[in-house]
Design an enzyme around this catalytic site. Structure first.
Site, PDB file in Angstrom:
ATOM      1  CG  ASN A 164      41.533   3.315  10.044  1.00 48.20           C
ATOM      2  OD1 ASN A 164      42.281   3.370   9.064  1.00 48.20           O
ATOM      3  ND2 ASN A 164      40.813   2.237  10.334  1.00 48.20           N
TER       4      ASN A 164
ATOM      5  CB  CYS B 248      42.496  -2.093  -1.939  1.00 44.44           C
ATOM      6  SG  CYS B 248      42.766  -3.735  -2.596  1.00 44.44           S
TER       7      CYS B 248
ATOM      8  N   GLY C  15      36.190  -7.668  14.680  1.00 47.95           N
ATOM      9  CA  GLY C  15      35.262  -6.541  14.723  1.00 47.95           C
ATOM     10  C   GLY C  15      34.755  -6.323  16.135  1.00 47.95           C
TER      11      GLY C  15
HETATM   12  C1  LIG Z   1      43.954   2.239  12.552  1.00 49.94           C
HETATM   13  C2  LIG Z   1      43.538   1.006  11.803  1.00 49.94           C
HETATM   14  C3  LIG Z   1      44.319   0.547  10.740  1.00 49.94           C
HETATM   15  C4  LIG Z   1      43.958  -0.587  10.040  1.00 49.94           C
HETATM   16  N1  LIG Z   1      44.761  -1.043   9.023  1.00 49.94           N
HETATM   17  C5  LIG Z   1      44.432  -2.199   8.381  1.00 49.94           C
HETATM   18  C6  LIG Z   1      45.293  -2.764   7.399  1.00 49.94           C
HETATM   19  O1  LIG Z   1      46.367  -2.251   7.128  1.00 49.94           O
HETATM   20  N2  LIG Z   1      44.899  -3.907   6.762  1.00 49.94           N
HETATM   21  C7  LIG Z   1      43.716  -4.532   7.071  1.00 49.94           C
HETATM   22  O2  LIG Z   1      43.403  -5.567   6.476  1.00 49.94           O
HETATM   23  N3  LIG Z   1      42.901  -4.047   8.018  1.00 49.94           N
HETATM   24  C8  LIG Z   1      43.221  -2.902   8.676  1.00 49.94           C
HETATM   25  N4  LIG Z   1      42.394  -2.416   9.661  1.00 49.94           N
HETATM   26  C9  LIG Z   1      41.153  -3.144   9.994  1.00 49.94           C
HETATM   27  C10 LIG Z   1      41.346  -4.029  11.225  1.00 49.94           C
HETATM   28  O3  LIG Z   1      42.328  -5.001  11.017  1.00 49.94           O
HETATM   29  C11 LIG Z   1      40.020  -4.714  11.613  1.00 49.94           C
HETATM   30  O4  LIG Z   1      39.580  -5.517  10.545  1.00 49.94           O
HETATM   31  C12 LIG Z   1      38.931  -3.715  11.931  1.00 49.94           C
HETATM   32  O5  LIG Z   1      39.461  -2.639  12.645  1.00 49.94           O
HETATM   33  C13 LIG Z   1      37.782  -4.326  12.740  1.00 49.94           C
HETATM   34  O6  LIG Z   1      38.225  -4.840  13.966  1.00 49.94           O
HETATM   35  P1  LIG Z   1      38.170  -4.022  15.367  1.00 49.94           P
HETATM   36  O7  LIG Z   1      36.769  -3.513  15.505  1.00 49.94           O
HETATM   37  O8  LIG Z   1      38.566  -4.999  16.393  1.00 49.94           O
HETATM   38  O9  LIG Z   1      39.138  -2.900  15.222  1.00 49.94           O
HETATM   39  C14 LIG Z   1      42.763  -1.275  10.379  1.00 49.94           C
HETATM   40  C15 LIG Z   1      41.980  -0.806  11.441  1.00 49.94           C
HETATM   41  C16 LIG Z   1      42.359   0.312  12.166  1.00 49.94           C
HETATM   42  C17 LIG Z   1      41.482   0.772  13.300  1.00 49.94           C
END
Ligand SMILES: Cc1cc2nc3c(=O)[nH]c(=O)nc-3n(C[C@H](O)[C@H](O)[C@H](O)COP(=O)(O)O)c2cc1C
Ligand SMILES: Cc1cc2nc3c(=O)[nH]c(=O)nc-3n(C[C@H](O)[C@H](O)[C@H](O)COP(=O)(O)OP(=O)(O)OC[C@H]3O[C@@H](n4cnc5c(N)ncnc54)[C@H](O)[C@@H]3O)c2cc1C
Ligand SMILES: Cc1cc2nc3c(=O)[nH]c(=O)nc-3n(C[C@H](O)[C@H](O)[C@H](O)COP(=O)(O)OP(=O)(O)OC[C@H]3O[C@@H](n4cnc5c(N)ncnc54)[C@H](O)[C@@H]3O)c2cc1C
Ligand SMILES: Cc1cc2nc3c(=O)[nH]c(=O)nc-3n(C[C@H](O)[C@H](O)[C@H](O)COP(=O)(O)O)c2cc1C
Ligand code: FES
Ligand code: FES
Lengths: 264, 310, 310, 264
Positions: free
Chosen positions: B75, B136, B250
């Site tokens: 993303n 960031c 994750g």
């Molecule tokens: C579409 C999308 C948007 C995300 N937006 C943010 C965000 O705004 N802030 C943040 O700290 N992490 C953001 N993340 C990261 C997730 O919170 C998470 O750390 C990461 O996706 C890993 O976990 P997962 O494999 O369960 O998705 C985003 C992830 C996805 C997929």
């Protein structure tokens, strides 16, 4: 508007039927999938569901957005073009298996009982108009123009036997021009009658419709087919730009937008 | 007459914050929470972490922003959000924040902005904790992420901490560093109340026919089951390096995954991409957790946490 | 009478080394080459990179050494190998090294050992290039990998280069760094002839029931389709940062994957984990490549390399 | 020895038959899978193949090692215990589908025409003895002792109807003891006759056989079931420690080892 409709739910729905329409090959063909999915009290043609069969495993992450073809007696009918890895697995579903489904999602098309209503569709964009036609209280008000590449029997074409419907087989640029001309003429008429134009199809088709809407002044809705992650407005992966320059989710604020309010 | 109740309890504490279970929703994958209300009882979750908030509304990156990859996704949403004020006015009041902790994730481009955001959120009613997203680019230091430099990450943490008062400050780490434990220690020292591991891994996908990247932003963040092994390793390394709680994130997509992260040392977890695999995923995990614990023969998560035999 | 031949040629050059196609086999996934002889013609490959060699034979890590993960796998083989001398005596002569370039991958724990190994291999007949694996802990600097520190990586490169004479020296980078481009630039400056991106990502898996890690070594290297987006991103970042050729590796499992890496800037690629998915994978990709090129409308890989429109 | 046999190949083999043996449930049950796999001129019972059906997609990386049950007229027969994610997908294969197969792999069991040969097996470890019995030039020399948890009709038990074969249903510790006692007695006899003992089964079973081999002095081979990555000797993921302290690949140097030469 959308809010009131959103009594969405998520279930593993049993497959009742899944068959290839027409006599073409399975790859690139269209499948009619019927699922046992009781429980909706309200839905609106133009809304969609997300489908995720067990065969996606963990390899294919997202559900695939599919327009509600029709919904009757707790049975959800979908028309699926087998076009890629995900839709191929949907086409392989067999009765007795289940498929995860969530919906109904999105807003759906406008319905104005007494307005003459022109439905424009390209390819699999025909799907939502099956239910639209079926649910409409005044089918005599409906006209459908359909641009297609497969033979008509590969589509749910018989759903339109009782309304004014015409197909335009696209084999070359001249056919396309004929279809566009027909759409323009019909839109001019509809505009004059203060009627409604509804459209669904691939992006180039939608762009053409939007241009024609501008030229003819017809009140026109477009159903967008953006790639989707969640389908519920959460991931912000499907956004389109509205007339204010804002980015709005196609899944939850659409997929249907007034042509004047959205950039495609 | 006392009734027989199951002795299994999935309750956990992240510092001072008590959670009825360890399952939080990951920022950016659960919208502002309400999007998922049709699919389960928000109050059954351990907590809700909302989409990253910035001081002003942001449009985010151009489209396309998503690509599907093997067992994962990329993303590049680019922090599209309605801004902290609109969130506090329009979204937060609609959430059942009395009954389920709502955690604000925040994103900024310099330490002052982080501090300002932290202050606004800490003063708001109904925010149980603040999660600082340090993935960031630090504009002042030429694009390297705050979270890639222990010193910068610590500075941001301190800045938010100063404004946060009693509100716990969690810091969410990026895996894209040589030594995540070093960043973790620096951030702990700077006063963080918990560490979240991990944010997405930088990745890329291309469209051969069009010869374009699949994301308008070229590079995006990889998430989903594909990265679970990396996340588990980060949790393990960080949990051994610090004393504050670690929150695993994750690729978590089942109650067993939740327990694996706790075994590796996590106190709680976040469910991200799995929410896209089905919108009731987090609810289903919360519901399945007690039985999964029972199957392992444990009655509290305390018994499992960090108990990996090496 | 001239026959009509297809104008499509998958041939590439990595510096001075001409390859009949860009498909090399990744070190550690293709044994010493002969293991795969029953499944295809070794001479149809672009090149064969053999299992990492050290000065002395090594036993490697205890078992278990492998775990399967979503769209990927973890390995902690730990450089079990027969040693450079046994390789040169017993294995190399049996390979068709006159007709297919054989590249030696080497592994050591300090710069001197790297240099010594490089010297031995450069003097050996039938070694087309040397690939230096800098993903090993630098014992002298407390465990951080050589490849995680631009200065250390450059030092190793220089040391091997000095001994290598005319034999090209490739350096294989680890993705587990904050800034892979910085390491790449340092290694280029130190004289590397090409860069290979990427080695595995550190990851971990656990067995809930036994409460043990799935690898005796606890942490292992993640490979396979799961990491393809990370590898592609690294190739892209590195190819923009250096002038020497970049060789892509990570999750490549089809001819289209090969082309994707070339589009992102790679000159050649390595096929690793895909060799386990079926033993004829690399052969099949080499065979399928011309048709895949034709489908894209290109007749040489030059036309595609780095042509990503951003 | 192994070298000469290694005329291995890799193909997508059509499924001819796949059915659950016995009447138990599919999960935890044993499937007889027959594949069309012509082309082997030489193979040896105790060798194995790697199987990777298309349904693994990219999600499950490795092929699964399965002993050659039998090979006749280009048909490869396998017996597969449905025990996890991979074998579940193998059990779901249907005739007409294909499955990627590579082999024959490994070394196989010793065969000594005139030696009395005792086959010891636990559970699905019975599989290689189907072909062994079938291929043996002097079946009257063969004896089989079989420890099992499922009813006998869940196994290819009828393959042993013409030799001396006995099953030991394990329901509790006492049954296990009876099986071990029977194995010991048979090994003592075999040792006295300078015969051969061959064994295949789960790790605890093999450890017991190795102990009994030491105690009775019987010439004994063990077939190891280590987790495998490649199956061809390349990944070094399946190694066992030999009597020299060296790590040898179970797939290419085994899976059959002399009990005195390997640590299990
Ligand atoms: C579409 C999308 C948007 C995300 N937006 C943010 C965000 O705004 N802030 C943040 O700290 N992490 C953001 N993340 C990261 C997730 O919170 C998470 O750390 C990461 O996706 C890993 O976990 P997962 O494999 O369960 O998705 C985003 C992830 C996805 C997929
Ligand atoms: C609201 C909505 C309603 C839809 N209704 C229907 C329907 O009723 N019937 C139907 O067959 N299809 C419908 N689609 C399109 C359908 O969702 C896609 O064809 C499908 O997601 C492709 O998945 P795949 O895995 O097969 O293709 P992939 O392997 O993911 O991709 C194959 C090709 O399809 C393109 N593609 C992927 N996703 C989409 C998408 N969302 N829209 C357009 N192209 C896409 C890719 O770019 C690629 O070129 C709808 C889409 C939306 C957003
Ligand atoms: C040489 C050899 C011959 C074999 N012959 C047969 C046979 O004829 N029929 C048969 O049914 N099985 C046989 N096996 C075992 C079979 O390979 C495993 O049961 C299978 O790989 C498990 O895969 P899965 O994906 O279903 O299980 P997973 O989901 O990967 O794991 C399920 C469980 O099985 C265990 N397991 C995984 N791989 C193995 C393995 N290789 N050996 C033992 N346990 C394992 C796991 O630790 C786990 O507990 C053989 C193994 C070897 C090495
Ligand atoms: C079992 C195994 C052993 C490996 N051994 C080595 C090695 O000895 N030296 C090395 O530089 N890389 C080694 N690697 C890394 C691969 O060469 C490759 O960089 C990595 O696996 C990513 O590519 P892939 O996803 O195609 O496998 C090994 C990888 C695996 C899976
Ligand atoms: S698909 Fe996720 S917001 Fe629309
Ligand atoms: S399974 Fe790869 S070496 Fe044996």
């Amino acid at each position: 508007m959308a809010q009131a409709l959103l009594k969405a739910s998520c279930h593993d729905a049993p497959v009742l039927e899944n068959r290839l329409l027409g006599s073409g090959p399975a790859a690139g063909g269209i499948w009619k999938l019927v699922l046992d999915f009781p429980g909706w009290t309200l839905w609106r043609p133009g809304q969609f569901v997300m489908l995720r069969p067990g065969s996606f495993g963990q390899e294919l992450i997202w559900g695939r957005p599919i327009s509600i073809g029709d919904y009757q007696n707790g049975q959800l009918t979908l028309y699926i073009l087998n076009t890629g890895r995900g839709t191929e697995k949907l086409a392989a579903l067999t009765p007795g298996e289940t498929c995860t489904v969530w919906g109904p999602l999105g807003n759906g098309f406008a319905q104005e009982k007494s307005a003459s209503t022109l439905m424009l569709c390209g390819g699999i964009g025909i799907a939502p108009f099956v239910g639209y036609t079926h649910a409409h209280p005044a089918p005599e008000k409906l006209t459908l123009l359909f641009g297609h590449r497969l033979p008509l029997d590969s589509y749910p074409w018989d759903a339109f036997s009782s309304i004014s419907a015409r197909g335009y087989l696209e084999q070359g640029p001249a056919d396309l021009q004929e279809f566009i001309t027909a759409m323009r003429e019909a839109m001019v008429t509809t505009a004059a009658e203060k009627g409604l134009v509804l459209s669904c199809g691939p992006l180039p088709f939608l762009r053409t419709v939007q241009r024609l809407a501008k030229e003819t002044g017809a009140r026109t809705q477009l159903s967008l087919e953006n790639r989707m992650g969640c389908g519920v407005g959460a991931c912000l992966g499907c956004v389109a730009e509205d007339d204010q320059g804002k980015r709005v989710q196609t899944c939850s604020r659409g997929p249907v937008f007034w042509s004047t309010k959205i950039t495609v | 007459m006392p009734t027989e109740t199951s002795p299994v309890s999935p309750a956990v504490r992240v510092g001072n914050l008590a959670l009825k279970n360890p399952i939080l929703t990951a920022s950016g994958t659960f919208g502002y929470g309400l999007e998922f209300a049709p699919y389960g009882d928000l109050k059954s979750l351990g907590g809700i972490i909302v989409k990253g908030l910035s001081l002003k509304p942001r449009l985010g990156n151009p489209m396309p922003r998503l690509a599907e990859t093997p067992c994962g996704m990329l993303n590049a949403i680019g922090l599209q959000n309605i801004g902290v004020e609109a969130f506090l006015q329009d979204k937060l009041p609609a959430l059942p924040h009395q009954e389920v902790p709502v955690i604000a994730n925040l994103y900024a481009c310099d330490a002052d902005e982080f501090a300002a955001l932290g202050g606004i959120l800490a003063r708001a009613e109904g925010i149980a904790a603040i999660e600082v997203n340090v993935s960031c680019p630090n504009v002042a230091s030429g694009g390297i992420l705050f979270g890639q430099d222990p010193i910068q990450a610590a500075r941001v943490t301190e800045a938010v901490k100063k404004q946060a008062g009693e509100t716990p400050v969690w810091v969410k780490l990026t895996p894209n560093v040589s030594d995540i434990a070093a960043v973790a220690r620096a951030v702990e020292k700077a006063g963080a109340d918990a560490l979240c591991c991990i944010n997405t891994l930088p990745g890329m996908a291309v469209d051969l026919e069009r010869r374009t990247p699949r994301l308008a932003n070229v590079i995006g963040g990889l998430s989903g089951p594909a990265i679970k092994p990396v996340a588990l390793r980060c949790v393990w390394e960080v949990a051994r390096a610090v004393k504050i709680p670690v929150i695993g994130v994750g690729g978590i997509s089942s109650a067993r995954d939740v327990l694996e992260f706790i075994l590796a040392g996590a106190t709680a977890v976040q469910v991200g991409t799995a929410n896209f695999m089905r919108p009731d995923a987090a609810f289903a995990m919360a519901a399945a957790l007690p039985a999964a614990m029972q199957a392992l023969g444990i009655s509290s998560l305390e018994e499992l946490r960090g108990q990996l035999k090496v």
